[in-house]
Motif scaffolding. Structure first.
Motif, short mmCIF file in Angstrom:
data_model
loop_
_atom_site.label_atom_id
_atom_site.label_comp_id
_atom_site.label_asym_id
_atom_site.label_seq_id
_atom_site.Cartn_x
_atom_site.Cartn_y
_atom_site.Cartn_z
N MET A 54 14.59 4.67 -15.38
CA MET A 54 14.00 3.46 -14.92
C MET A 54 13.26 2.48 -15.67
N GLY A 55 13.13 1.53 -15.39
CA GLY A 55 12.65 0.63 -16.74
C GLY A 55 13.28 -0.59 -17.13
N PRO A 56 12.26 -1.37 -17.78
CA PRO A 56 13.17 -3.18 -17.42
C PRO A 56 14.29 -2.85 -18.93
N TYR A 110 15.37 -9.90 -18.66
CA TYR A 110 14.94 -8.35 -18.49
C TYR A 110 15.00 -8.46 -16.86
N SER A 111 15.46 -7.43 -16.51
CA SER A 111 15.03 -7.08 -15.28
C SER A 111 15.14 -5.43 -15.12
N TYR A 112 14.68 -5.03 -14.19
CA TYR A 112 14.38 -3.62 -13.56
C TYR A 112 15.57 -2.85 -12.90
N HIS A 163 21.07 -4.36 -11.36
CA HIS A 163 19.42 -3.91 -11.20
C HIS A 163 18.60 -5.24 -10.23
N ILE A 222 7.64 -2.25 -9.31
CA ILE A 222 7.64 -1.38 -10.33
C ILE A 222 6.27 -0.22 -10.58
N CYS A 243 7.03 -0.47 -18.70
CA CYS A 243 7.50 -1.65 -17.44
C CYS A 243 6.63 -2.75 -17.56
N VAL A 274 10.15 -9.84 -15.69
CA VAL A 274 11.36 -9.44 -15.34
C VAL A 274 11.84 -11.34 -15.46
#
Length: 238
Positions: free
Chosen positions: A120-122, A145-147, A186, A195, A219, A224
């Protein structure tokens, strides 16, 4: 315009509410322009796609490769795979989010693996040459970036699917089936508040309580990209 249909592949709760609100927000939709179909129920028939501009498939806490499955998971999988086969047969505008990409891939004859997980994270997503040229994903930054947070991913590229984006850990992060069906590993629907909600929910599951403050800061320190939902809704609203 015709509404969009969102196939909800998770149990009711705060995350499902946030997910629905985020699709409306980033899709620049009115609340009455998104209809929900909860997949944890017995469906008497498949959706009438002619009533909708397009379909979203949500993320899910379920892992397809899990051996022991609840009745809820079994119903959800049965329903989502049947509808995925339906949209694939008609090349109907669809955007699958995480679990949604995986189910589209399975319905196309692909398989899943646990060889390409992401914590879990960017994560940094890089568009492929096809992704840069695509009329929808080509409107996104070439790198963003995306989670993400997943244990399973597509094992290989299903027949007829183009890879539009990848990350360092996961080869298939954005895929396209036919001309109108997209999927992402993602989560373009998750923002800063979303998030935070998920981190609070999954503490002790994906990470320890000691890791919680660092993960939350990590995060929420990045910007994102949500444009995939915006561009999808803009392209297909009718």
């Amino acid at each position: 315009m015709l509404p969009f249909l969102v196939l909800v592949a998770r149990p009711p709760g705060k995350i499902a509410v946030d997910e629905n609100a985020a699709i409306i927000r980033y899709g620049q939709l009115e609340p009455n322009q998104l209809e929900r179909l909860d997949l944890d129920q017995s469906l008497s028939s498949l959706p009438n796609l002619s009533k909708y501009s397009g379909v979203f498939i949500t993320g899910s806490p379920y892992n397809y490769l899990t051996e022991s499955k609840s009745d809820s998971q079994k119903r959800t999988e049965e329903n989502v795979l049947a509808i995925c086969e339906q949209v694939l047969a008609h090349d109907f505008p669809t955007l699958g989010l995480c679990y949604g990409l995986q189910m589209l891939g399975l319905a196309r004859g692909g398989s899943l693996t646990r060889d390409y997980p992401e914590d879990m994270g960017p994560h940094t997503i890089e568009l492929s040459h096809a992704g840069k040229a695509d009329e929808l994903t080509g409107k996104l930054p070439e790198s963003f970036y995306s989670y993400a947070a997943h244990a399973e991913a597509l094992a290989s590229v299903p027949t007829g699917m183009q890879v539009l984006g990848s990350s360092a850990a996961t080869p298939v992060h954005i895929g396209k089936f036919g001309d109108n069906i997209y999927g992402t590993q993602h989560h373009p629907e998750i923002g800063r508040n979303g998030i935070g909600l998920r981190i609070n929910h999954y503490v002790g599951v994906y990470f320890s309580e000691e890791e919680y403050p660092h993960l939350l800061q990590k995060c929420q320190a990045v910007r994102v990209e949500h444009g995939l939902i915006t561009q999808f809704a803009r392209k297909y609203r009718s």
